[in-house]
Design a protein around this motif. Structure first.
Motif, PDB file in Angstrom:
ATOM      1  N   MET A  44      35.171  65.447  18.570  1.00 42.42           N
ATOM      2  CA  MET A  44      35.100  66.569  19.496  1.00 42.42           C
ATOM      3  C   MET A  44      34.154  66.257  20.662  1.00 42.42           C
ATOM      4  O   MET A  44      34.433  66.589  21.824  1.00 42.42           O
ATOM      5  N   LYS A  45      33.041  65.595  20.353  1.00 45.39           N
ATOM      6  CA  LYS A  45      32.088  65.239  21.409  1.00 45.39           C
ATOM      7  C   LYS A  45      32.737  64.308  22.423  1.00 45.39           C
ATOM      8  O   LYS A  45      32.525  64.434  23.641  1.00 45.39           O
ATOM      9  N   GLU A  46      33.553  63.377  21.921  1.00 45.01           N
ATOM     10  CA  GLU A  46      34.248  62.452  22.821  1.00 45.01           C
ATOM     11  C   GLU A  46      35.206  63.200  23.743  1.00 45.01           C
ATOM     12  O   GLU A  46      35.231  62.963  24.970  1.00 45.01           O
ATOM     13  N   TYR A  47      36.008  64.116  23.191  1.00 44.44           N
ATOM     14  CA  TYR A  47      37.002  64.832  23.991  1.00 44.44           C
ATOM     15  C   TYR A  47      36.357  65.867  24.917  1.00 44.44           C
ATOM     16  O   TYR A  47      36.892  66.148  25.996  1.00 44.44           O
ATOM     17  N   LEU A  48      35.214  66.406  24.508  1.00 38.98           N
ATOM     18  CA  LEU A  48      34.501  67.319  25.413  1.00 38.98           C
ATOM     19  C   LEU A  48      34.106  66.587  26.690  1.00 38.98           C
ATOM     20  O   LEU A  48      34.225  67.128  27.801  1.00 38.98           O
ATOM     21  N   GLY A  49      33.659  65.331  26.521  1.00 40.95           N
ATOM     22  CA  GLY A  49      33.284  64.547  27.699  1.00 40.95           C
ATOM     23  C   GLY A  49      34.471  64.281  28.596  1.00 40.95           C
ATOM     24  O   GLY A  49      34.350  64.318  29.835  1.00 40.95           O
ATOM     25  N   LYS A  50      35.635  64.024  28.029  1.00 36.62           N
ATOM     26  CA  LYS A  50      36.823  63.744  28.838  1.00 36.62           C
ATOM     27  C   LYS A  50      37.239  64.950  29.676  1.00 36.62           C
ATOM     28  O   LYS A  50      37.747  64.794  30.791  1.00 36.62           O
ATOM     29  N   HIS A  51      37.046  66.164  29.131  1.00 36.88           N
ATOM     30  CA  HIS A  51      37.463  67.377  29.844  1.00 36.88           C
ATOM     31  C   HIS A  51      36.320  68.018  30.637  1.00 36.88           C
ATOM     32  O   HIS A  51      36.522  69.071  31.237  1.00 36.88           O
ATOM     33  N   GLY A  52      35.173  67.381  30.653  1.00 36.46           N
ATOM     34  CA  GLY A  52      34.054  67.924  31.411  1.00 36.46           C
ATOM     35  C   GLY A  52      33.556  69.240  30.825  1.00 36.46           C
ATOM     36  O   GLY A  52      33.248  70.174  31.582  1.00 36.46           O
ATOM     37  N   LEU A  53      33.469  69.305  29.502  1.00 30.34           N
ATOM     38  CA  LEU A  53      33.065  70.539  28.842  1.00 30.34           C
ATOM     39  C   LEU A  53      31.828  70.303  27.979  1.00 30.34           C
ATOM     40  O   LEU A  53      31.519  69.170  27.582  1.00 30.34           O
ATOM     41  N   GLN A  54      31.122  71.371  27.712  1.00 31.98           N
ATOM     42  CA  GLN A  54      30.020  71.323  26.768  1.00 31.98           C
ATOM     43  C   GLN A  54      30.133  72.513  25.799  1.00 31.98           C
ATOM     44  O   GLN A  54      30.655  73.564  26.151  1.00 31.98           O
ATOM     45  N   GLU A  55      29.642  72.309  24.637  1.00 33.56           N
ATOM     46  CA  GLU A  55      29.837  73.294  23.574  1.00 33.56           C
ATOM     47  C   GLU A  55      28.774  74.393  23.609  1.00 33.56           C
ATOM     48  O   GLU A  55      27.589  74.119  23.744  1.00 33.56           O
ATOM     49  N   LYS A  56      29.238  75.640  23.519  1.00 38.61           N
ATOM     50  CA  LYS A  56      28.342  76.785  23.318  1.00 38.61           C
ATOM     51  C   LYS A  56      28.645  77.305  21.908  1.00 38.61           C
ATOM     52  O   LYS A  56      29.684  77.878  21.647  1.00 38.61           O
ATOM     53  N   GLU A  57      27.717  77.049  20.998  1.00 33.62           N
ATOM     54  CA  GLU A  57      27.975  77.391  19.599  1.00 33.62           C
ATOM     55  C   GLU A  57      27.980  78.897  19.395  1.00 33.62           C
ATOM     56  O   GLU A  57      27.074  79.609  19.862  1.00 33.62           O
ATOM     57  N   ILE A  58      28.981  79.359  18.695  1.00 31.48           N
ATOM     58  CA  ILE A  58      29.158  80.777  18.385  1.00 31.48           C
ATOM     59  C   ILE A  58      28.844  80.999  16.911  1.00 31.48           C
ATOM     60  O   ILE A  58      29.162  80.174  16.061  1.00 31.48           O
ATOM     61  N   ARG A  59      28.233  82.105  16.627  1.00 33.11           N
ATOM     62  CA  ARG A  59      27.858  82.419  15.251  1.00 33.11           C
ATOM     63  C   ARG A  59      29.101  82.514  14.360  1.00 33.11           C
ATOM     64  O   ARG A  59      30.093  83.162  14.721  1.00 33.11           O
ATOM     65  N   ALA A  60      29.038  81.858  13.193  1.00 31.95           N
ATOM     66  CA  ALA A  60      30.176  81.864  12.258  1.00 31.95           C
ATOM     67  C   ALA A  60      30.083  83.097  11.360  1.00 31.95           C
ATOM     68  O   ALA A  60      29.601  83.036  10.237  1.00 31.95           O
TER      69      ALA A  60
END
Length: 315
Positions: free
Chosen positions: A158-174
């Motif tokens: 997921m970290k690899e593909y986030l970089g390809k799409h220019g995105l960063q993760e905002k973690e949401i409470r589970a």
């Protein structure tokens, strides 16, 4: 006239008499009650003493010894060439009759003739079952140790593909509201109004949490367009809508379709294998393209199971 009894025959008979007496005494004491126990114990002592004295007298008669003048268990008899006095001494000393209730050790004959303690089958079965369960747990632990870490693999991809799409993760409470919370975060980040085109059946001005508004937005659209959703439901419509509005039931693909259409946005869902699901709103092919929001879908990364995070554009 019968031939005189030899010393060996006499000792053998005495041993048999002792075994028989032990068996009789054991049976008597087992059948004793609280009231009769003292009398039976006294009787057992008397029988033991009588047998001991009689057998000692028989040995003395056979060997020509006078027990009163030379007791077998007080002084040492004078040595005789035929060795009979030594045999008498050993035989008299062996006349002690032990009761299993008295010294805790049963006579060998009583052990052979008495009831044997049965093995506890319940304890044996429980012990065997515990051993089997322990073996299974050990095997499962060994197998788990050799399995690939799916969580770490998914996070790395997921970290690899986030970089390809220019995105960063905002973690949401589970917490069961993750899909709706992630959509609410995306709407806020893109400057879109969380109020849907079909207003939910709640007053959105009363400090209602954003995820709650998104829940009602999804339920409202499904309620207004039942023909598009009911064929895919496994329960009545009203019950399904109540779960969306009032519980922490997880959202899925149907709710994403409803939200894309009621908000007029394209929802892009990035998976750990790099695949992107694009859920488009109504009329997406006419005019200018719709606004896009991004969610990340995780299958192994969170303890509750499937999970959605908000994916924000990298500054």
């Amino acid at each position: 006239m019968d031939a005189p009894e030899s010393l060996e025959a006499l000792q053998a008979r005495h041993r048999k008499e002792q075994r028989d007496l032990v068996a009789r005494l054991t049976q008597k004491k087992k059948s004793a009650t609280k009231k009769t126990r003292k009398g039976i114990n006294d009787e057992c002592d008397r029988l033991e003493q009588e047998l001991k004295e009689r057998q000692a007298q028989e040995l003395a008669t056979l060997t020509g010894e006078n027990l009163e003048e030379s007791p077998g268990n007080e002084g040492e008899p004078e040595e005789q060439d035929d060795g009979r006095v030594n045999g008498l001494k050993e035989a008299v000393e062996g006349l002690s009759i032990s009761s299993p209730e008295r010294d805790g050790t049963a006579h060998p004959a009583a052990q052979a003739n008495g009831p044997k303690k049965k093995p506890n089958r319940t304890k044996a079965r429980l012990a065997r079952r515990a051993a089997e369960q322990e073996a299974l747990a050990t095997q499962a632990a060994d197998e788990a140790a050799n399995l690939p870490d799916l969580r770490e693999q998914e996070r790395a991809r997921m970290k690899e593909y986030l970089g390809k799409h220019g995105l960063q993760e905002k973690e949401i409470r589970a917490d069961g509201h993750c899909l709706y919370s992630a959509v609410a975060d995306q709407m806020e980040m893109t400057g879109l109004d969380v109020k849907p085109r079909i207003l939910p059946k709640i007053n959105v001005e009363d400090g209602v949490p954003a995820y709650k508004i998104v829940r009602h937005a999804a339920a409202g659209f499904i309620e207004q367009n039942p023909d598009d959703f009911v064929p895919f439901m496994e329960e009545p419509l009203e019950q399904y809508l109540k779960k969306i509005r009032e519980t922490g039931e997880w959202g899925g693909h149907m709710e994403l379709i409803a939200l894309a259409k009621t908000y007029g946005v394209q929802i892009n869902v990035l998976h750990g294998d790099g695949r992107v699901d694009k859920i488009e709103p109504e009329g997406a092919n006419s005019g200018e393209g719709p606004e896009e929001i991004w969610l990340g879908y995780y299958k192994h990364n969170f303890g509750l199971g499937e999970h959605y995070n908000s994916l924000r554009k990298t500054p």
